[in-house]
Design a protein around this motif. Structure first.
Motif, PDB file in Angstrom:
ATOM      1  N   THR A  73      12.300 -13.902  14.417  1.00 16.30           N
ATOM      2  CA  THR A  73      11.349 -14.538  13.507  1.00 16.30           C
ATOM      3  C   THR A  73      11.998 -15.735  12.832  1.00 16.30           C
ATOM      4  O   THR A  73      12.908 -15.558  12.018  1.00 16.30           O
ATOM      5  N   PHE A  75      11.057 -17.372  10.439  1.00 19.60           N
ATOM      6  CA  PHE A  75      10.834 -17.290   9.010  1.00 19.60           C
ATOM      7  C   PHE A  75      12.067 -16.791   8.262  1.00 19.60           C
ATOM      8  O   PHE A  75      12.370 -17.234   7.169  1.00 19.60           O
ATOM      9  N   ALA A  76      12.787 -15.835   8.840  1.00 16.93           N
ATOM     10  CA  ALA A  76      13.923 -15.243   8.145  1.00 16.93           C
ATOM     11  C   ALA A  76      15.240 -15.478   8.868  1.00 16.93           C
ATOM     12  O   ALA A  76      16.231 -14.791   8.610  1.00 16.93           O
ATOM     13  N   TYR A 127      10.891  -7.860   5.533  1.00 10.96           N
ATOM     14  CA  TYR A 127      10.343  -8.015   4.181  1.00 10.96           C
ATOM     15  C   TYR A 127      10.841  -6.860   3.313  1.00 10.96           C
ATOM     16  O   TYR A 127      11.262  -5.810   3.804  1.00 10.96           O
ATOM     17  N   ASN A 244       1.654 -15.013  -0.702  1.00  9.41           N
ATOM     18  CA  ASN A 244       2.605 -15.780   0.096  1.00  9.41           C
ATOM     19  C   ASN A 244       1.981 -17.117   0.485  1.00  9.41           C
ATOM     20  O   ASN A 244       0.827 -17.412   0.135  1.00  9.41           O
ATOM     21  N   ASP A 245       2.726 -17.936   1.181  1.00  4.47           N
ATOM     22  CA  ASP A 245       2.274 -19.282   1.520  1.00  4.47           C
ATOM     23  C   ASP A 245       1.091 -19.272   2.475  1.00  4.47           C
ATOM     24  O   ASP A 245       0.211 -20.130   2.407  1.00  4.47           O
ATOM     25  N   ARG A 246       1.051 -18.307   3.384  1.00  2.00           N
ATOM     26  CA  ARG A 246      -0.074 -18.244   4.319  1.00  2.00           C
ATOM     27  C   ARG A 246      -1.368 -17.912   3.593  1.00  2.00           C
ATOM     28  O   ARG A 246      -2.434 -18.447   3.917  1.00  2.00           O
ATOM     29  N   ASP A 272       7.304 -17.720  -0.883  1.00  3.22           N
ATOM     30  CA  ASP A 272       8.093 -17.678   0.358  1.00  3.22           C
ATOM     31  C   ASP A 272       8.783 -18.996   0.632  1.00  3.22           C
ATOM     32  O   ASP A 272       9.898 -19.017   1.107  1.00  3.22           O
ATOM     33  N   ASP A 273       8.093 -20.143   0.391  1.00  6.79           N
ATOM     34  CA  ASP A 273       8.580 -21.462   0.797  1.00  6.79           C
ATOM     35  C   ASP A 273       8.835 -21.475   2.293  1.00  6.79           C
ATOM     36  O   ASP A 273       9.922 -21.832   2.764  1.00  6.79           O
ATOM     37  N   GLN A 274       7.805 -21.109   3.046  1.00  5.64           N
ATOM     38  CA  GLN A 274       7.921 -21.030   4.498  1.00  5.64           C
ATOM     39  C   GLN A 274       7.959 -22.428   5.104  1.00  5.64           C
ATOM     40  O   GLN A 274       7.087 -23.251   4.859  1.00  5.64           O
ATOM     41  N   GLU A 275       8.991 -22.681   5.899  1.00  3.92           N
ATOM     42  CA  GLU A 275       9.189 -23.993   6.500  1.00  3.92           C
ATOM     43  C   GLU A 275       8.003 -24.379   7.377  1.00  3.92           C
ATOM     44  O   GLU A 275       7.461 -23.537   8.103  1.00  3.92           O
ATOM     45  N   HIS A 292      16.691 -16.366   1.439  1.00  2.00           N
ATOM     46  CA  HIS A 292      17.150 -15.711   2.659  1.00  2.00           C
ATOM     47  C   HIS A 292      18.643 -15.921   2.915  1.00  2.00           C
ATOM     48  O   HIS A 292      19.366 -14.973   3.236  1.00  2.00           O
TER      49      HIS A 292
END
Length: 337
Positions: A73, A75-76, A127, A244-246, A272-275, A292
């Motif tokens: 993933t 994400f992490a 998570y 979360n960002d989504r 989250d600050d998901q890229e 992370h």
């Protein structure tokens, strides 16, 4: 290439080479001689036999990362990168297995790692959750992004509650008093802690909690979009904190379809600050960053300390979550709509 070749090149004994390359304290080898030995080893591209060294020390200089999904993933992935960075600095090799959360795969992986005599395990989660560890891990274990039901091993998790408090405080600082929360529909540890952080911030600023301002959304953009619109129309919120960002991107879509602009009409903060999600949103999303890399670094360093005979206390580290300000927060409209 052997240690004798290095000794011959440096003009010293094999014992001296061993003392220098093993960084033996109080070896009484002069700095000039030690530098000459290292230069000879570098010129000959000599590397110590770590297997033999490990056998002497009853170690293999390897650690295992047993993960549910984070290895596949993006994400992490920073957690994995941090573990590798710490391992390399300490001369360790990292083995990794992604189990997709399957108990049988976990058990098989533990058996295989134990056959390789790894020095310790990082048990990593995608998570923040409570975990039941598989048998056979031994005592050199650290849990990453999770914790056991009873405190058995060190664990590191994000400070979800503190991060949520910071997100809602940001909205309050801009003048919002009707703040909605689109939470995760699952009863996860993170969902509970972020709700508590949301309520903490309201209470600290003298704002009464209104259960009508909280909605749980199932996965997907549409449920999040619907929740955001309902909170605005039914509860009169002027700002949204999203699980979360989504979820926040879903809220963007729902608000936009109803002629509402972010942040002119409704301010939004994610988590989250998901890229490529938070930073590429329109407008860019103010959010709370999950730490992370810092969590992965802490887990690896804690494991190495345990392997080296350090602390065996089963402490839980709550890693701070930083607020990342972008363009999705503004003051409420003067007309209150």
């Amino acid at each position: 290439m052997t240690i004798r070749d290095v000794a011959q090149r440096a003009g010293v004994s094999s014992a001296t080479v061993s003392l220098v390359l093993n960084n033996v304290a109080d070896s009484r080898v002069s700095a000039a001689t030690a530098e000459r030995v290292r230069a000879a080893a570098s010129e000959l591209a000599y590397a110590p036999n770590l297997v033999a060294r490990g056998l002497r020390r009853r170690r293999t200089n390897t650690i295992a990362v047993l993960s549910d999904e984070i290895a596949t993933t993006p994400f992490a992935s920073r957690m994995i990168g941090a573990i590798q960075d710490v391992a390399m600095r300490n001369g360790l090799l990292v083995f990794m297995v992604n189990t997709a959360g399957d108990p049988e795969t976990e058990r098989s992986a533990v058996v295989a790692f134990n056959q390789q005599q790894v020095d310790g395990f990082v048990y990593a989660c995608l998570y923040h959750r409570v975990v039941d560890l598989p048998p056979g891990l031994g005592s050199n274990v650290v849990v990453l992004d999770g914790r056991t039901r009873r405190p058995r091993f060190p664990a590191v998790v994000p400070d979800d509650r503190g991060g949520a408090r910071a997100a809602v405080t940001e909205l309050l600082a801009h003048g919002h008093r009707r703040i909605g929360f689109v939470n995760d529909y699952s009863a996860t540890v993170a969902a509970d802690l972020r709700l508590k952080g949301y309520r903490d911030a309201l209470r600290e600023h003298g704002v009464r909690f209104d259960k009508r301002a909280v909605r749980n959304a199932e996965p997907g953009l549409e449920p999040s979009a619907e929740a955001a619109v309902r909170l605005h129309e039914d509860a009169g919120v002027t700002a949204l904190f999203c699980f979360n960002d989504r979820v926040a991107i879903g809220a963007y879509h729902g608000l936009r379809r109803h002629g509402l602009a972010v942040p002119r009409d409704v301010s939004v903060v994610g988590f989250d600050d998901q890229e490529f999600v938070a930073d590429y949103a329109d407008p860019p999303l103010t959010t709370v960053a999950l730490p992370h890399y810092a969590m992965g670094q802490w887990a690896a360093e804690e494991l190495i300390e345990r392997i080296n005979g350090g602390t065996d206390q089963p402490r839980v580290c709550e890693m701070p979550c930083e607020l990342v300000r972008r363009g999705s927060v503004g003051p409420p409209r003067a007309d209150g709509t």
